[in-house]
Scaffold this motif. Sequence first.
Motif, short mmCIF file in Angstrom:
data_model
loop_
_atom_site.label_atom_id
_atom_site.label_comp_id
_atom_site.label_asym_id
_atom_site.label_seq_id
_atom_site.Cartn_x
_atom_site.Cartn_y
_atom_site.Cartn_z
N ARG A 101 0.65 -1.17 -0.13
CA ARG A 101 -0.20 -0.01 0.50
C ARG A 101 1.43 1.30 0.30
O ARG A 101 0.52 1.61 -0.62
N SER A 102 1.87 1.14 0.80
CA SER A 102 3.01 2.95 0.83
C SER A 102 2.88 2.78 -0.74
O SER A 102 3.03 3.85 -0.97
N ALA A 103 3.64 1.81 -1.69
CA ALA A 103 4.29 1.99 -2.75
C ALA A 103 3.06 3.18 -3.42
O ALA A 103 3.33 3.72 -4.63
N THR A 104 1.48 2.47 -3.22
CA THR A 104 0.73 3.22 -3.60
C THR A 104 0.03 3.75 -3.86
O THR A 104 -0.26 5.28 -4.80
N ASP A 105 -0.11 4.13 -2.23
CA ASP A 105 0.35 5.19 -2.01
C ASP A 105 0.99 6.78 -2.40
O ASP A 105 0.93 8.09 -3.00
N PHE A 106 1.93 6.53 -3.23
CA PHE A 106 2.90 6.75 -3.19
C PHE A 106 2.50 7.36 -4.23
O PHE A 106 3.12 8.14 -4.89
N LEU A 162 -6.66 17.25 -0.89
CA LEU A 162 -7.54 15.81 0.42
C LEU A 162 -7.25 14.58 0.22
O LEU A 162 -6.20 14.47 0.66
N ARG A 163 -6.90 14.07 -1.45
CA ARG A 163 -6.77 13.30 -1.77
C ARG A 163 -4.82 13.13 -1.31
O ARG A 163 -4.13 11.76 -1.10
N ILE A 164 -4.29 14.00 -1.72
CA ILE A 164 -2.75 14.10 -1.23
C ILE A 164 -2.22 14.03 0.52
O ILE A 164 -1.52 14.06 -0.06
N PHE A 165 -2.76 14.78 0.99
CA PHE A 165 -2.57 14.43 1.74
C PHE A 165 -2.89 13.30 2.67
O PHE A 165 -2.44 13.02 3.56
N TYR A 166 -4.24 12.47 1.79
CA TYR A 166 -4.04 11.35 2.34
C TYR A 166 -3.31 10.37 2.49
O TYR A 166 -2.71 9.20 3.44
N TYR A 167 -3.04 10.25 0.95
CA TYR A 167 -1.62 9.49 0.57
C TYR A 167 -0.77 9.57 1.19
O TYR A 167 0.28 8.54 1.42
N LEU A 168 0.20 10.87 1.39
CA LEU A 168 1.13 11.16 2.24
C LEU A 168 0.79 11.30 3.94
O LEU A 168 2.17 10.53 3.95
N ASN A 169 -0.44 11.18 4.22
CA ASN A 169 0.37 10.53 5.82
C ASN A 169 -0.65 9.42 5.89
O ASN A 169 -0.67 9.07 7.59
N GLN A 170 -0.95 8.76 5.05
CA GLN A 170 -2.08 7.68 5.14
C GLN A 170 -2.67 7.87 6.50
O GLN A 170 -2.96 7.15 7.34
N ASP A 171 -3.58 8.61 6.38
CA ASP A 171 -4.83 9.21 7.46
C ASP A 171 -5.54 10.00 7.25
O ASP A 171 -5.35 11.35 6.50
#
Length: 320
Positions: free
Chosen positions: A12-17, A71-80
């Motif tokens: 998930r971390s790679a996908t979120d990045f 908002l999407r960028i914030f979520y995927y960088l912070n995973q929260d």
Amino acid sequence: MTINSTNCSDERSATDFLYAIMYVIIFIPGLIANVLALWVFHAYIKETKRAVIFMINLAIADLAQVMSLPLRIFYYLNQDWPFGSFLCMFCFYLKYVNMYASIFFLVCISIRRCLFLIQPFKYNDCKRRYDVYASIIGWVIVGAACLPFPLMRIDTRNNSSHFNSCFTALPVIEIDIPTSIAMVTLAELTGFVLPLIITMICSWKTIMSLREKNPVLQDSGEKKKALKMVLTCTTVFLVCFAPYHITFPFHFMALSGRIEDCATKNIILKFHPVALCLASLNCCLDPIIYYFTTDEFRRRLSRQEINENGIILHLTECSI
């Protein structure tokens, strides 16, 4: 009942990045291009042809999607996700509304361009209000048709105020196989296959029409502009939306547990984020249609629409 667990490896971390990087790349040019487009079309709404109504709606759909990207960028960088479940579901819903509204208006633009070339005198006299009615009907249909996307991802077990998961991390509600097949098939046929067929037919008819003697579009520059518009719509359609809809059924089966093989599931889950990012890229590619196929857009940007006396030069040709 929801499905959210898997025995396969979680990357998930790679996908979120990947999501975060792509949305950062899309945000600035998408925001500038679509705000600029709405400004130009508002200034020239009375001088332009009726198909500009569809372009305005296309720009609105893209701008709505772009505005949710921070908002999407914030979520995927912070995973929260600290903004609550309603805003999460709204942004999730907005993604699909943008996608299918864009598909709808791209098809409308292609049809209008094609009809004008085939029967220019008949469709040149169409009232602008017909395009407004078509746009309203399109928004209603798209809005209703996209409701299953967030409804299928609502986690009924999570009633707490801290809704820390969103978007791709949302669980999928389990439904029976016949219903799943019916929903996916309907979504693919009406949301992608049928619009693709219509767009391809419009492209083919436009190419054929431009080879014939046309009493309205004798100028080679006008013919090239007409062809460029339809081909640009088709290209944006294929580049942005085809990869997503190819992977969509497989991704749905992977998330819902229908595909259990880890190797197959990992391939699907790795490629689907790329396809989803390409679908978001339409926010930046759609303005290409405005710039390269609309005289008013280029004229406004270059400020050549104002003559020495300060009078706006009116559009004299019959097409966009």
